[in-house]
Design an enzyme around this catalytic site. Structure first.
Site, short mmCIF file in Angstrom:
data_model
loop_
_atom_site.label_atom_id
_atom_site.label_comp_id
_atom_site.label_asym_id
_atom_site.label_seq_id
_atom_site.Cartn_x
_atom_site.Cartn_y
_atom_site.Cartn_z
CG ASP A 187 -59.78 42.80 78.50
OD1 ASP A 187 -59.67 44.00 78.79
OD2 ASP A 187 -59.63 42.36 77.35
CG ASP A 192 -56.48 40.90 75.89
OD1 ASP A 192 -57.16 41.75 76.48
OD2 ASP A 192 -55.67 41.19 74.99
CE LYS A 231 -56.54 42.37 72.64
NZ LYS A 231 -56.32 43.79 73.02
#
Length: 338
Positions: A235, A248, A250
């Protein structure tokens, strides 16, 4: 005359019950004293031989009681355990091939020019397995059980078509959220009309995280580990509180305040870290990780920072999952016995 007569009668009656005196008996001890003394059988025992035993028995030591005996047993053998003996803990598994997560030969530092564009290397579809695929195919049985049970519960609640629509919407929202983040973190682009997008709650959720992120080096960029043979699409690589991290992003409908609530996400982060540190397309080295869990209702996101030590621990677990995947593929490709 009546009184003497009565007295005589009384005397005659008493004479009937009189006891005659016995002849005197003399007790003599002469025969007993003069008789031969019997020999005691214990006198034949060698008393000198057992004198030490006699002294120990007749010594003035404290008397033994049940309590003192139990205490003595505790000293000699330990206290009596009424519980089952604890089973030995299973030994932690160790990877057969301990490939390092960090690249000792890489000394390059990330660029600090604010005008330079972050790396956006496209992912090449080939036969090399992705990080996501490896984690899915080596999911622990317990985690797989809970995932299947969640799916069954959702299907019962929404129906087959409803569940398919739900998962499609979740995927779409996640994709839009990442697209919005790419616009925010790219120097050349700006987010416009954020409130009309479904991901606006997620963006609001991470506002306090974005203020601590700087020096973006890569966005939605592919990585490949040449030695361990896996690929992935990370990412973001940027500095969080001054530490260069693989980040990352989420999304979640439920709070995940602890890193263990994120399941395999830490393994995904360290897999990308190891690939970045050994991928020739990247000149810098990453030593930390960050998982950010954003919420649709706009409540503050939970950041889970992973320092160098924690990343090394998760890296060992990732290597085990990678070995498990490789072994499964070998078994699938092995020819069946004739």
């Amino acid at each position: 005359m009546k009184l003497p007569l009565t007295f005589c009668r009384l005397l005659s009656r008493l004479n009937r019950f009189s006891v005659k005196a016995s002849p005197p008996v003399s007790f003599s001890t002469f025969s007993y004293l003069c008789s031969q003394k019997k020999k005691n059988s214990y006198e034949a025992v060698d008393q000198a031989k057992y004198s030490r035993l006699v002294r120990s028995v007749l010594s003035r030591g404290p008397a033994q009681t049940p309590e003192s005996l139990f205490k003595e047993d505790d000293v000699l053998y330990g206290p009596v355990s009424k519980h089952k003996a604890a089973e030995p803990e299973p030994q932690a598994r160790v990877p057969q091939h301990c490939f390092p997560i960090f690249n000792e030969e890489r000394t390059g530092k990330p660029h600090t020019d604010a005008s330079s564009s972050p790396l956006k290397i496209p992912l090449q579809r080939n036969s090399i397995p992705s990080v996501t695929r490896i984690l899915q195919q080596t999911m622990p049985p317990e985690q797989s059980f809970f995932l299947e049970r969640w799916k069954e519960r959702m299907v019962l609640e929404l129906g087959e078509d409803g569940f398919a629509e739900y998962t499609s919407n979740v995927f779409l929202q996640g994709k839009q959220f990442h697209k919005a983040l790419e616009s925010i973190l790219s120097p050349q682009e700006n987010l416009t009309g954020g409130e009309e997008h479904p991901q606006c709650g997620y963006i609001e959720s991470i506002q306090h995280i974005l203020t601590e992120i700087s020096g973006v080096q890569a966005l939605e960029s592919a990585v490949q580990h040449e030695a361990l043979k896996y690929v992935g699409l990370l990412d973001c690589v940027a500095e969080y509180r001054g530490k260069l991290c693989v980040i990352d992003w989420k999304t979640s409908e439920k709070p995940k305040p602890l890193i263990r609530n994120t399941y395999d996400n830490p393994l995904q982060v360290v897999a990308y870290m190891g690939a970045v540190n050994h991928d020739a397309h990247y000149s810098f080295q990453v030593q930390c990780g960050l998982i950010v869990v954003a919420y649709k209702d706009g409540s503050p996101a939970h950041p889970h920072f992973m320092d160098e030590e924690l990343c090394s621990k998760y890296w060992a677990k990732w290597l085990l999952r990678l070995e498990e995947y490789t072994e499964k593929q070998k078994n699938l490709s092995a020819p069946e016995p004739a």
